[in-house]
Design an enzyme around this catalytic site. Structure first.
Site, PDB file in Angstrom:
ATOM      1  N   PHE A  49       7.284  -3.778  -3.905  1.00 37.13           N
ATOM      2  CA  PHE A  49       7.212  -2.338  -3.692  1.00 37.13           C
ATOM      3  C   PHE A  49       5.994  -1.766  -4.397  1.00 37.13           C
ATOM      4  O   PHE A  49       5.472  -2.338  -5.367  1.00 37.13           O
ATOM      5  CB  PHE A  49       8.514  -1.658  -4.127  1.00 37.13           C
ATOM      6  CG  PHE A  49       9.598  -1.830  -3.100  1.00 37.13           C
ATOM      7  CD1 PHE A  49       9.683  -0.972  -2.008  1.00 37.13           C
ATOM      8  CD2 PHE A  49      10.504  -2.879  -3.178  1.00 37.13           C
ATOM      9  CE1 PHE A  49      10.657  -1.149  -1.027  1.00 37.13           C
ATOM     10  CE2 PHE A  49      11.487  -3.066  -2.212  1.00 37.13           C
ATOM     11  CZ  PHE A  49      11.557  -2.197  -1.139  1.00 37.13           C
ATOM     12  N   ASN A  89       1.507   5.424  -8.863  1.00 34.96           N
ATOM     13  CA  ASN A  89       2.038   4.317  -9.649  1.00 34.96           C
ATOM     14  C   ASN A  89       1.554   2.952  -9.177  1.00 34.96           C
ATOM     15  O   ASN A  89       1.497   2.001  -9.970  1.00 34.96           O
ATOM     16  CB  ASN A  89       3.568   4.362  -9.652  1.00 34.96           C
ATOM     17  CG  ASN A  89       4.107   5.518 -10.468  1.00 34.96           C
ATOM     18  OD1 ASN A  89       3.493   5.926 -11.452  1.00 34.96           O
ATOM     19  ND2 ASN A  89       5.236   6.063 -10.052  1.00 34.96           N
ATOM     20  N   ASN A  97       5.031   0.357  -6.500  1.00 33.21           N
ATOM     21  CA  ASN A  97       4.890   0.552  -7.944  1.00 33.21           C
ATOM     22  C   ASN A  97       4.644  -0.752  -8.692  1.00 33.21           C
ATOM     23  O   ASN A  97       4.316  -0.724  -9.880  1.00 33.21           O
ATOM     24  CB  ASN A  97       6.136   1.225  -8.514  1.00 33.21           C
ATOM     25  CG  ASN A  97       6.314   2.640  -8.000  1.00 33.21           C
ATOM     26  OD1 ASN A  97       5.477   3.160  -7.268  1.00 33.21           O
ATOM     27  ND2 ASN A  97       7.401   3.272  -8.379  1.00 33.21           N
ATOM     28  N   HIS A 124       3.189   7.022   2.170  1.00 36.41           N
ATOM     29  CA  HIS A 124       2.901   6.077   1.096  1.00 36.41           C
ATOM     30  C   HIS A 124       2.310   4.773   1.626  1.00 36.41           C
ATOM     31  O   HIS A 124       1.793   3.969   0.846  1.00 36.41           O
ATOM     32  CB  HIS A 124       4.192   5.783   0.328  1.00 36.41           C
ATOM     33  CG  HIS A 124       4.072   5.911  -1.159  1.00 36.41           C
ATOM     34  ND1 HIS A 124       2.941   6.378  -1.810  1.00 36.41           N
ATOM     35  CD2 HIS A 124       4.968   5.621  -2.155  1.00 36.41           C
ATOM     36  CE1 HIS A 124       3.151   6.382  -3.119  1.00 36.41           C
ATOM     37  NE2 HIS A 124       4.357   5.919  -3.356  1.00 36.41           N
ATOM     38  N   ASP A 167      -2.713   6.076  -0.738  1.00 35.59           N
ATOM     39  CA  ASP A 167      -2.511   7.455  -0.308  1.00 35.59           C
ATOM     40  C   ASP A 167      -2.836   8.374  -1.475  1.00 35.59           C
ATOM     41  O   ASP A 167      -2.727   7.973  -2.638  1.00 35.59           O
ATOM     42  CB  ASP A 167      -1.071   7.669   0.148  1.00 35.59           C
ATOM     43  CG  ASP A 167      -0.072   7.337  -0.944  1.00 35.59           C
ATOM     44  OD1 ASP A 167       0.045   6.147  -1.302  1.00 35.59           O
ATOM     45  OD2 ASP A 167       0.585   8.252  -1.472  1.00 35.59           O
TER      46      ASP A 167
END
Length: 198
Positions: free
Chosen positions: A74, A122, A76, A29, A101
């Site tokens: 983070f 996301n 998202n 990620h 990614d």
């Protein structure tokens, strides 16, 4: 922030998506973070904190100002720090590049494109929702699909394998080459160098 006329002297913003903290550093990620790290390393630039939300490094590509960013929320929640950087530095949406990614491409391959849906990512969804537009460029860094029996969530948060890490310098250099070509020569030329068929 809405798309507007790109001025000749407006900077570029290349935002690598990832999760903050040392544990996440070599997870799939965090391909976006790894890509902008490579660009900064090439140009001898260092990331510095800009407020609480982002690390930023500044480079020049053939005299063009390029900001490299790693949002520290983070993945998202990437949209708000990216939008804040566009406002702070006067970057038009047309000169925003989001490095993510992507499950739809095998490791070592990828694609540059403008616009399109988030494809289940996301972080990309957050950027589009906060900006109110999808008209930004994305570099989709292939990480491949999870093996049978492994969830997508586990796959993207799993560290790259030893074989993938051995190949990583070459993969990152291809991505960095494509991003530099984008800034110098435009999207079509950069796509020719990087894009593959899924």
């Amino acid at each position: 922030m809405t798309a507007g006329a790109t001025t000749a002297d407006a900077p570029w913003l290349i935002a690598g998506l990832g999760n903050p903290g040392p544990w996440f550093r070599l997870t799939r990620h965090n391909a976006g973070f790894l890509t902008v790290d490579r660009l900064a390393e090439r140009h001898g630039a260092r990331f510095r904190r800009r407020g609480l939300a982002t690390l930023v490094a500044e480079i020049e590509v053939d005299g063009r100002r390029v900001l490299l960013a790693k949002p520290l929320w983070f993945i998202n929640l990437s949209g708000r720090p990216v939008a804040a950087l566009l406002r702070r530095y006067g970057v038009p949406v047309e000169r925003l590049v989001v490095v993510q990614d992507d499950l739809d491409f095998a490791y070592g391959s990828g694609k540059l494109k403008r616009g399109g849906g988030p494809g289940g990512h996301n972080g990309v969804r957050s950027v589009g929702e906060v900006l109110g537009t999808r008209d930004f460029i994305r570099l989709r860094f292939g990480i491949g699909r999870p093996p049978k029996g492994q969830s997508i969530g586990d796959h993207v948060l799993k560290k790259f394998s030893d074989d993938e890490l051995a190949a990583m310098p070459g993969v990152l250099d291809r991505c960095a080459d494509a991003l530099e070509t984008l800034v110098r020569l435009g999207l079509n030329r950069a796509q020719d160098a990087l894009n593959v068929t899924a």
